[in-house]
Motif scaffolding. Structure first.
Motif, mmCIF file in Angstrom:
data_model
loop_
_atom_site.group_PDB
_atom_site.id
_atom_site.type_symbol
_atom_site.label_atom_id
_atom_site.label_comp_id
_atom_site.label_asym_id
_atom_site.label_seq_id
_atom_site.Cartn_x
_atom_site.Cartn_y
_atom_site.Cartn_z
ATOM 1 N N ALA A 199 0.832 -1.208 0.000
ATOM 2 C CA ALA A 199 0.000 0.000 0.000
ATOM 3 C C ALA A 199 0.865 1.255 0.000
ATOM 4 C CB ALA A 199 -0.923 0.001 1.225
ATOM 5 N N ALA A 200 1.918 1.255 0.797
ATOM 6 C CA ALA A 200 2.804 2.417 0.856
ATOM 7 C C ALA A 200 3.484 2.656 -0.487
ATOM 8 C CB ALA A 200 3.854 2.212 1.953
ATOM 9 N N GLY A 201 3.934 1.579 -1.135
ATOM 10 C CA GLY A 201 4.610 1.718 -2.418
ATOM 11 C C GLY A 201 3.704 2.237 -3.507
ATOM 12 N N ALA A 202 2.489 1.705 -3.601
ATOM 13 C CA ALA A 202 1.543 2.139 -4.630
ATOM 14 C C ALA A 202 1.156 3.603 -4.437
ATOM 15 C CB ALA A 202 0.291 1.257 -4.590
ATOM 16 N N PHE A 203 0.941 4.011 -3.215
ATOM 17 C CA PHE A 203 0.552 5.389 -2.926
ATOM 18 C C PHE A 203 1.672 6.354 -3.301
ATOM 19 C CE2 PHE A 203 -0.151 8.849 0.328
ATOM 20 C CZ PHE A 203 -1.260 9.386 -0.306
ATOM 21 N N ALA A 204 2.882 6.027 -2.907
ATOM 22 C CA ALA A 204 4.014 6.906 -3.183
ATOM 23 C C ALA A 204 4.316 6.974 -4.678
ATOM 24 C CB ALA A 204 5.253 6.423 -2.418
ATOM 25 N N LYS A 205 4.256 5.846 -5.373
ATOM 26 C CA LYS A 205 4.579 5.808 -6.797
ATOM 27 C C LYS A 205 3.585 6.609 -7.632
ATOM 28 C CE LYS A 205 7.446 3.835 -8.392
ATOM 29 N NZ LYS A 205 8.817 4.256 -8.764
ATOM 30 N N SER A 206 2.308 6.537 -7.282
ATOM 31 C CA SER A 206 1.296 7.267 -8.042
ATOM 32 C C SER A 206 1.453 8.774 -7.902
ATOM 33 C CB SER A 206 -0.107 6.843 -7.582
ATOM 34 O OG SER A 206 -0.332 5.472 -7.864
ATOM 35 N N ILE A 207 1.927 9.226 -6.755
ATOM 36 C CA ILE A 207 2.089 10.654 -6.524
ATOM 37 C C ILE A 207 3.149 11.249 -7.453
ATOM 38 C CG2 ILE A 207 2.999 12.337 -4.849
ATOM 39 C CD1 ILE A 207 1.493 10.892 -2.684
ATOM 40 N N VAL A 208 4.199 10.503 -7.733
ATOM 41 C CA VAL A 208 5.324 11.037 -8.508
ATOM 42 C C VAL A 208 5.375 10.485 -9.932
ATOM 43 C CG1 VAL A 208 6.682 11.391 -6.419
ATOM 44 C CG2 VAL A 208 6.892 9.238 -7.680
ATOM 45 N N ALA A 209 4.287 9.892 -10.419
ATOM 46 C CA ALA A 209 4.277 9.288 -11.757
ATOM 47 C C ALA A 209 4.692 10.254 -12.873
ATOM 48 C CB ALA A 209 2.897 8.689 -12.052
ATOM 49 N N PRO A 210 4.189 11.503 -12.921
ATOM 50 C CA PRO A 210 4.613 12.416 -13.997
ATOM 51 C C PRO A 210 6.111 12.690 -13.978
ATOM 52 C CG PRO A 210 2.613 13.224 -12.952
ATOM 53 C CD PRO A 210 3.123 12.108 -12.097
ATOM 54 N N LEU A 211 6.693 12.836 -12.810
ATOM 55 C CA LEU A 211 8.122 13.084 -12.711
ATOM 56 C C LEU A 211 8.922 11.836 -13.084
ATOM 57 C CD1 LEU A 211 8.150 15.099 -9.362
ATOM 58 C CD2 LEU A 211 8.341 16.003 -11.682
ATOM 59 N N GLU A 212 8.403 10.671 -12.760
ATOM 60 C CA GLU A 212 9.083 9.422 -13.099
ATOM 61 C C GLU A 212 9.125 9.240 -14.618
ATOM 62 O OE1 GLU A 212 11.084 5.820 -12.515
ATOM 63 O OE2 GLU A 212 10.623 7.425 -11.102
ATOM 64 N N ARG A 213 8.018 9.547 -15.289
ATOM 65 C CA ARG A 213 7.989 9.412 -16.756
ATOM 66 C C ARG A 213 8.998 10.359 -17.390
ATOM 67 N NH1 ARG A 213 4.502 9.655 -21.511
ATOM 68 N NH2 ARG A 213 5.957 8.892 -23.088
ATOM 69 N N THR A 214 9.032 11.585 -16.937
ATOM 70 C CA THR A 214 9.956 12.574 -17.485
ATOM 71 C C THR A 214 11.398 12.170 -17.230
ATOM 72 O OG1 THR A 214 8.315 14.309 -17.088
ATOM 73 C CG2 THR A 214 10.577 15.016 -17.497
ATOM 74 N N LYS A 215 11.677 11.621 -16.071
ATOM 75 C CA LYS A 215 13.038 11.198 -15.746
ATOM 76 C C LYS A 215 13.515 10.122 -16.712
ATOM 77 C CE LYS A 215 14.109 8.031 -12.932
ATOM 78 N NZ LYS A 215 14.339 7.112 -11.779
ATOM 79 N N ILE A 216 12.652 9.165 -17.027
ATOM 80 C CA ILE A 216 13.025 8.092 -17.947
ATOM 81 C C ILE A 216 13.318 8.654 -19.337
ATOM 82 C CG2 ILE A 216 12.159 6.044 -19.162
ATOM 83 C CD1 ILE A 216 10.723 5.262 -16.599
#
Length: 342
Positions: free
Chosen positions: A44-61
């Motif tokens: 639950a902690a991982g899914a919540f944290a990952k969804s919050i930063v999804a736009p930044l994660e895509r841009t980083k890749i």
């Protein structure tokens, strides 16, 4: 996290201590094995944290893999370009694979961390019970989680690397970027990669991933727990304190291991990159990847996207640690051994 919820939690915990009827309200939770609770809390902690930063994660890749049209852009410009061509949905492309991966990854990561930590304390008591144990347990749990979920991370990266699903939607002559049709989803990625390279193909880039995750995961847990030891007792349960310690732990841990993450991403998308963009070079191992990137692309490329990683790592690691600690309270996970001894 208002006071009524906090009061409820405290009342329930008190009920468990004094044997009151409150215990019957949470009997289903109490019947769960501890490791199952740790899996639930971590996932639950991982899914919540990952969804919050999804736009930044895509841009980083996109910055890490030098995607055509993004190699010379900064974070803000990349976000604007994604929004212009793909809309809000573009910010979350590949996030489905990311969340599907992060739930088992975070669940295994946090659960195995607790299990490794308990095992070390029981079998190697001479090491004490300080942050050194967190360093060792964190490293071991990070490697375990990576090996169990790496194919999903590979699928996430390949999906995020695709700037568009239909090339005709993108103005600017990017139609020649992909030598093959774009992947349609997670299953398509895994099936195609397996047909092309078998199991080894699904674990392409796992070397630098393990090389990076072992020190990163260890440092992350070590710094987080070390910082908490310097927090006054009355502030130990403060959400702000947990967020701050988690953010600093993520920042320091990521700085030391980031170049390995860049090598991993480039190894994962090598089969997608045309010879005019990246050349035909295939990295045989982590060291060759580091030296080749530094020689051909410049040492700065080893830190491409680091600025956005700093931006995303603050909410990601901070929210992840905080959510995990809060879930542990809600799920009645017993205190750690060193907390009990203290």
């Amino acid at each position: 996290m208002g006071s009524p919820q906090g009061s409820t939690l405290r009342t329930n915990v008190a009920g468990l201590v004094d044997g009151s009827t409150v215990q019957t309200e949470v009997s289903h939770i109490d019947c769960l094995p501890v490791y199952v609770k740790e899996l639930i809390a971590g996932g639950a902690a991982g899914a919540f944290a990952k969804s919050i930063v999804a736009p930044l994660e895509r841009t980083k890749i996109l910055l890490q893999t030098r995607t055509h049209g993004f190699e010379s852009l900064g974070v803000h410009q990349s976000l604007r370009k994604l929004l212009k061509h793909e809309g809000i949905v573009g910010f979350y492309k590949g996030n489905g694979a990311s969340v599907i991966r992060i739930i088992p990854y975070a669940a295994i990561h946090f659960m195995s961390y607790e299990q490794y930590r308990g095992w070390i304390l029981e079998n190697y008591s001479s090491l004490g019970s300080g942050p050194l144990i967190d360093l060792l347990a964190g490293s071991a749990s990070g490697g375990t989680a990576v090996l169990c979920t790496y194919p999903l991370d590979l699928a996430r990266t390949k999906l995020a690397y695709q700037v568009v699903d239909t090339r005709s939607n993108f103005r600017g002559g990017i139609s020649s970027l992909y030598p093959r049709p774009a992947y349609s989803g997670i299953t398509d990625v895994l099936t195609t990669v397996y047909k092309e390279g078998g199991i080894r193909g699904l674990y392409r880039g796992v070397g630098p991933t393990l090389t990076g995750i072992l020190p990163y995961a260890g440092l992350k847990f070590y710094i987080y727990e070390k910082l908490k030891t310097h927090v006054p007792e009355q502030h130990q349960n403060s959400i702000v304190m947990r967020l701050s310690c988690g953010a600093l732990a993520g920042l320091l841990g990521q700085t030391f291991t980031y170049p390995l993450d860049v090598v991993r991403r480039q190894m994962q998308v090598e089969s997608l990159q045309s010879s005019t963009i990246q050349g035909d070079t295939r990295f045989r191992n982590t060291w060759e990847g580091l030296t080749t990137i530094a020689r051909n692309q410049g040492w700065r490329q080893l830190f491409a996207g680091l600025s956005i990683n700093y931006i995303k790592i603050v909410p990601s690691v901070a929210v992840g640690f905080t959510a995990y600690d809060m879930m542990k309270v809600w799920l009645r996970i017993p205190p750690r051994q060193k907390d009990v001894s203290a």
